[in-house]
Structures are given as C-alpha cells and as structure tokens.
Scaffold this active site. Structure first.
Site, PDB file in Angstrom:
ATOM      1  N   HIS A   1       0.819  -1.213   0.000  1.00 14.44           N
ATOM      2  CA  HIS A   1       0.000   0.000   0.000  1.00 14.44           C
ATOM      3  C   HIS A   1       0.850   1.260   0.000  1.00 14.44           C
ATOM      4  O   HIS A   1       2.052   1.223   0.255  1.00 14.44           O
ATOM      5  CB  HIS A   1      -0.967   0.000   1.194  1.00 14.44           C
ATOM      6  CG  HIS A   1      -0.309   0.003   2.541  1.00 14.44           C
ATOM      7  ND1 HIS A   1       0.203   1.133   3.125  1.00 14.44           N
ATOM      8  CD2 HIS A   1      -0.102  -0.989   3.434  1.00 14.44           C
ATOM      9  CE1 HIS A   1       0.695   0.848   4.318  1.00 14.44           C
ATOM     10  NE2 HIS A   1       0.535  -0.450   4.525  1.00 14.44           N
TER      11      HIS A   1
ATOM     12  N   CYS B   1       3.017  -4.856   6.708  1.00 11.56           N
ATOM     13  CA  CYS B   1       2.692  -4.599   5.306  1.00 11.56           C
ATOM     14  C   CYS B   1       3.902  -4.006   4.575  1.00 11.56           C
ATOM     15  O   CYS B   1       4.895  -3.615   5.181  1.00 11.56           O
ATOM     16  CB  CYS B   1       1.514  -3.629   5.198  1.00 11.56           C
ATOM     17  SG  CYS B   1      -0.067  -4.372   5.641  1.00 11.56           S
TER      18      CYS B   1
END
Length: 166
Positions: A125, A141
C-alpha cells in the site's frame, strides 16, 4: 481458472479461505475434499477465482533486507521501488503469495492504494508518511510511495505472484 496453494504447517481450510477471501464450501467443492479437516503440509489445494500466476507476465520480489520491491516482466527486471517493511515484533510474512484485490483510496495510513496479498491482513500500500519508506516501520505490510504504488497497481493484474524474502 485457479491458483495452486501449497498447504503450510498449521494451515486449515478455514485459514486458507480467509487468506484468499474464498468461501470454505467453494474451496471444498473445487478440491472434492471428502474431509476438509484432513489436509496436510505440502498438499496442493486449488483456489478458484484467480488466474494461474504462471500465465501472468509480471512477478514481484520483495527483499526485506534491502527494503526493495522488484517488478519483473517476462523474467526481466522492469523496475525497482524502495519500500518500508515490518518492524521488530511485526515481521512482514515471508513466502509466496498473489495479489488478490486492489482498493483505491483506502484512507488513513494506507495512502492512495491498497493491494491485498493472499495472507489476511497484509498488503502492498501507499502511505501518508513518505519518510517511512526505506525503513523497518510497518505492522508487517509493504509500504510504498503513493505515486509508486499507483504505478504498480496500474501495471500488474490480480493474480500476480508476490515472493517476499530476506
């Protein structure tokens, strides 16, 4: 149209279902599993609904040590992006995954694009904190500059193979 998942130690049909966001009954049916509680490490499970990654010309390799995401096209390096990865106690999961969805403008710390990988709660992301790129900072992440994650999302299709290594 399906992905082959290799069962890892500790995985269940339920956990695999969550990782790929495919219902348990769909996985049971796609594999003709007489007893879904009897799966074993190394077993191949078909996950319906995603293209076979080997049919996609793109592959992603994420180096946790170098904090880079390398995009390959037809086996050739296309681009290398700097990334932020998991900090101590919040390791980025290593292994082989696929991109299972894309969500533009997820808001908050996820920047302008979210792409889930086939490990629940993890993705690639953007960020609202560009100074974090290149560091060990996330909850596991892969963080990218917003412009980079947008470019990547426009380039790769759902089903693209993602390998995360040291």
């Amino acid at each position: 149209m399906h992905v082959q998942h290799i069962v890892k130690p500790g995985e269940t049909i339920s956990s695999i279902s969550g990782d790929y966001r495919v219902s348990v009954p769909t996985i049971i049916q796609a594999n003709s599993l007489a007893n879904p509680n009897l799966i074993y490490p190394g077993q191949q499970i078909n996950i319906p609904g995603y293209p076979d990654p080997s049919t996609i010309p793109f592959k992603i390799y994420i180096s946790l040590t170098n904090r880079t995401l390398t995009l390959f096209q037809n086996g050739v390096i296309s681009k290398v992006y700097p990334v932020g990865v998991g900090r101590m106690l919040h390791d980025t999961p290593a292994g082989d995954f696929i991109i299972i969805n894309k969500a533009p403008n997820p808001g908050g710390p996820f920047g302008t694009m979210w792409m889930s990988i086939s490990k629940i709660h993890y993705g690639i992301h953007g960020t609202n904190d560009p100074s974090s790129i290149g560091k060990y900072v996330s909850l596991g992440c892969i963080r990218m500059y917003n412009r980079d994650v947008e470019e990547l999302a426009k380039t790769i299709p759902i089903g693209t193979a993602v390998t995360i290594g040291k």
